[in-house]
Design a protein around this motif. Structure first.
Motif, mmCIF file in Angstrom:
data_model
loop_
_atom_site.group_PDB
_atom_site.id
_atom_site.type_symbol
_atom_site.label_atom_id
_atom_site.label_comp_id
_atom_site.label_asym_id
_atom_site.label_seq_id
_atom_site.Cartn_x
_atom_site.Cartn_y
_atom_site.Cartn_z
ATOM 1 N N ALA A 1 0.669 -1.291 -0.080
ATOM 2 C CA ALA A 1 -0.131 0.026 0.059
ATOM 3 C C ALA A 1 0.864 1.200 0.044
ATOM 4 N N PHE A 2 2.023 1.168 0.865
ATOM 5 C CA PHE A 2 3.127 2.298 0.718
ATOM 6 C C PHE A 2 3.495 2.775 -0.660
ATOM 7 N N LEU A 3 3.874 1.603 -1.290
ATOM 8 C CA LEU A 3 4.291 1.548 -2.662
ATOM 9 C C LEU A 3 3.423 2.190 -3.634
ATOM 10 N N ARG A 4 2.042 1.440 -3.672
ATOM 11 C CA ARG A 4 1.326 2.319 -4.418
ATOM 12 C C ARG A 4 0.893 3.808 -4.221
ATOM 13 N N ARG A 5 0.849 4.048 -2.855
ATOM 14 C CA ARG A 5 0.891 5.794 -2.472
ATOM 15 C C ARG A 5 2.066 6.456 -3.096
ATOM 16 N N ALA A 6 3.247 5.868 -3.116
ATOM 17 C CA ALA A 6 4.334 6.565 -3.726
ATOM 18 C C ALA A 6 4.302 6.463 -5.135
ATOM 19 N N GLY A 7 3.301 6.014 -5.807
ATOM 20 C CA GLY A 7 3.356 5.898 -7.406
ATOM 21 C C GLY A 7 4.343 4.951 -7.845
ATOM 22 N N LEU A 8 4.799 3.854 -7.247
ATOM 23 C CA LEU A 8 5.760 2.837 -7.537
ATOM 24 C C LEU A 8 5.379 1.652 -8.127
ATOM 25 N N PRO A 9 5.426 1.032 -9.292
ATOM 26 C CA PRO A 9 5.062 -0.160 -9.636
ATOM 27 C C PRO A 9 5.878 -1.373 -9.024
ATOM 28 N N PHE A 10 5.421 -2.319 -8.581
ATOM 29 C CA PHE A 10 6.098 -3.415 -8.203
ATOM 30 C C PHE A 10 5.602 -4.668 -8.488
ATOM 31 N N ARG A 11 6.375 -5.695 -8.295
ATOM 32 C CA ARG A 11 5.907 -7.203 -8.802
ATOM 33 C C ARG A 11 5.208 -7.900 -7.639
ATOM 34 N N THR A 12 4.212 -8.895 -8.045
ATOM 35 C CA THR A 12 3.637 -9.681 -7.053
ATOM 36 C C THR A 12 3.371 -11.004 -7.904
ATOM 37 N N ALA A 13 3.084 -11.936 -6.982
ATOM 38 C CA ALA A 13 3.003 -13.485 -7.605
ATOM 39 C C ALA A 13 2.257 -14.204 -6.268
ATOM 40 N N GLN A 14 1.538 -15.188 -7.071
ATOM 41 C CA GLN A 14 0.797 -16.077 -6.091
ATOM 42 C C GLN A 14 1.776 -17.249 -5.483
ATOM 43 N N SER A 15 1.543 -17.385 -4.271
ATOM 44 C CA SER A 15 2.216 -18.486 -3.736
ATOM 45 C C SER A 15 1.477 -19.806 -3.299
ATOM 46 N N SER A 16 1.348 -20.212 -4.617
ATOM 47 C CA SER A 16 0.498 -21.572 -4.704
ATOM 48 C C SER A 16 1.292 -22.922 -5.190
ATOM 49 N N GLY A 17 2.478 -22.787 -5.285
ATOM 50 C CA GLY A 17 3.306 -23.841 -5.833
ATOM 51 C C GLY A 17 4.066 -24.680 -4.505
ATOM 52 N N THR A 18 4.909 -25.417 -5.020
ATOM 53 C CA THR A 18 5.432 -26.283 -4.087
ATOM 54 C C THR A 18 6.670 -25.648 -3.239
ATOM 55 N N ASP A 19 6.614 -25.549 -1.902
ATOM 56 C CA ASP A 19 7.762 -24.963 -1.163
ATOM 57 C C ASP A 19 9.010 -25.353 -1.501
ATOM 58 N N ARG A 20 9.954 -24.311 -1.378
ATOM 59 C CA ARG A 20 11.293 -24.463 -1.702
ATOM 60 C C ARG A 20 11.973 -24.475 -0.385
ATOM 61 N N SER A 21 13.283 -24.986 -0.521
ATOM 62 C CA SER A 21 14.245 -25.189 0.647
ATOM 63 C C SER A 21 14.313 -23.641 1.200
ATOM 64 N N ALA A 22 14.872 -23.479 2.590
ATOM 65 C CA ALA A 22 15.356 -22.170 2.865
ATOM 66 C C ALA A 22 16.564 -21.634 2.254
ATOM 67 N N ALA A 23 17.415 -22.623 1.969
ATOM 68 C CA ALA A 23 18.561 -22.257 1.190
ATOM 69 C C ALA A 23 18.190 -21.722 -0.203
ATOM 70 N N ASP A 24 17.182 -22.233 -1.098
ATOM 71 C CA ASP A 24 16.590 -21.898 -2.160
ATOM 72 C C ASP A 24 16.091 -20.389 -2.302
ATOM 73 N N VAL A 25 15.340 -20.463 -0.751
ATOM 74 C CA VAL A 25 14.985 -18.907 -0.621
ATOM 75 C C VAL A 25 15.808 -18.007 -0.466
ATOM 76 N N GLY A 26 16.827 -18.463 0.355
ATOM 77 C CA GLY A 26 18.032 -17.443 0.463
ATOM 78 C C GLY A 26 18.569 -17.190 -0.887
ATOM 79 N N ASP A 27 18.679 -17.975 -1.890
ATOM 80 C CA ASP A 27 19.383 -17.432 -2.973
ATOM 81 C C ASP A 27 18.674 -16.422 -3.771
ATOM 82 N N ILE A 28 17.104 -16.705 -3.747
ATOM 83 C CA ILE A 28 16.242 -15.583 -4.268
ATOM 84 C C ILE A 28 16.501 -14.474 -3.694
ATOM 85 N N ALA A 29 16.434 -14.332 -2.328
ATOM 86 C CA ALA A 29 16.611 -12.940 -1.461
ATOM 87 C C ALA A 29 18.032 -12.581 -1.748
ATOM 88 N N HIS A 30 19.147 -13.443 -1.929
ATOM 89 C CA HIS A 30 20.414 -12.953 -2.097
ATOM 90 C C HIS A 30 20.745 -11.745 -2.958
#
Length: 351
Positions: free
Chosen positions: A312-341
């Protein structure tokens, strides 16, 4: 709202980190000092299900991957590669396999002194090369700054980084250290929401790809989450840290509807870092923890600004951002860390 919280709730710790470390002069406690490792042979095992065309192993925190160690051709599936690192290189290594289909498998912060065998399994999509930014020069930290504190931020749109407002409040200069080791300077002004304790920084130079916010389903109590950031910079290692936990409550301190309570342990320096679900989508922004020294019989009570409030803050700032549904298979914590890194930056506030 959080400003009032600071005045009336002295037990709440905002998670920016003042440098140097907790000990006088930035000294490292003797218990944390690491003896010089021995140059024992290490085996890197390919368990990805396909041949690897390149193998890289570098000391954790290094900005690049160095050269390809496979000088005798591809490494077949289930095969091992012997490596004898320099004894002065330390114990913590990042290891990467580049696979025949272009994907990569990464294992970070491996303690090869304690476990001289690294097996790589899962593979993620190859990271695209960053966009060219020929007109943005790297910045240099000011070693003469009177006061320096650090926090964490993450990329939410091209050249835009989201963090906590308290991380950047009162800074004369803000620098971001990217995943590939570059220092980039933030360009004022920042956009802020003091009630949520959020701030958007403009950091030209491609600090990384934008993370995706979770679009649905609704977050539930008990869901597993990963916090990623840079706690206790100057005391711990310079590389980012990953902690795993759960959503404990759907409201924060004194029923704050904009926060989650989480069990993923965080420390000063984690402020502004992403809180991700097990598919690598942002569900919150790490913001604070209770001070267990002042609240008896309470430990590991932490808070994050909800992802919906941040969106909501990003919308108020007029900044487009990306979203996605979390409906698939969970990843390992290590794989999530690779995405975040690749999208998470260390923020340095100079005063």
């Amino acid at each position: 709202m959080l400003a009032a919280m600071r005045r009336t709730l002295p037990t709440l710790i905002l998670l920016s980190c003042l440098l140097p470390g907790a000990l006088p002069g930035g000294a490292i406690p003797p218990a944390l000092a690491q003896a010089a490792p021995q140059a024992e042979p290490v085996r890197i095992i390919n368990r990805t299900g396909q041949p690897a065309t390149a193998l890289h192993a570098v000391r954790s925190g290094r900005a690049d991957w160095g050269g390809n160690l496979l000088n005798r051709g591809p490494l077949p599936n289930n095969a091992g590669f012997p490596m004898r690192p320099n004894a002065e290189a330390g114990c913590r290594f990042d290891v990467r396999l580049v696979l025949a289909d272009g994907r990569e498998s990464i294992a970070r912060n491996q303690d090869i002194c304690a476990t001289p065998r690294v097996e790589l399994y899962s593979a993620s999509a190859a990271m695209p090369a960053p966009a060219a930014t020929p007109n943005v020069a790297q910045a240099r930290p000011n070693a003469q700054a009177r006061r320096v504190s650090t926090g964490t931020g993450f990329v939410v749109a091209p050249d835009r980084v989201l963090t906590n407002q308290h991380v950047v409040d009162g800074c004369d200069r803000i620098l971001a250290r990217t995943a590939d080791g570059r220092w980039l300077a933030a360009v004022p002004p920042a956009q802020v929401d003091r009630a949520l304790d959020l701030s958007i920084l403009n950091i030209p130079g491609n600090p990384g790809p934008a993370l995706e916010f979770r679009a649905g389903p609704a977050v539930r109590r008990g869901e597993s989450v990963v916090a990623y950031g840079f706690p206790l910079t100057g005391l711990l290692s310079a590389d980012p840290k990953l902690t795993r936990g759960e959503i404990n409550a759907l409201a924060g301190l004194r029923n704050d509807p904009n926060n989650y309570q989480i069990s993923a342990e965080v420390q000063p320096g984690n402020s502004g870092g992403p809180l991700l679900d097990m598919q690598g989508h942002v569900v919150g922004v790490v913001v604070a923890k209770l001070d267990s020294r002042r609240v008896q019989n309470v430990d590991n009570v932490n808070f994050a600004v909800k992802g919906e409030a941040a969106q909501a803050f990003l919308r108020r700032a007029g900044l487009p951002f990306r979203t996605a549904q979390s409906s698939g298979t969970d990843r390992s914590a290590a794989d999530v860390g690779d995405i975040a890194h690749r999208s998470t930056v260390l923020l340095r506030c100079e005063r």
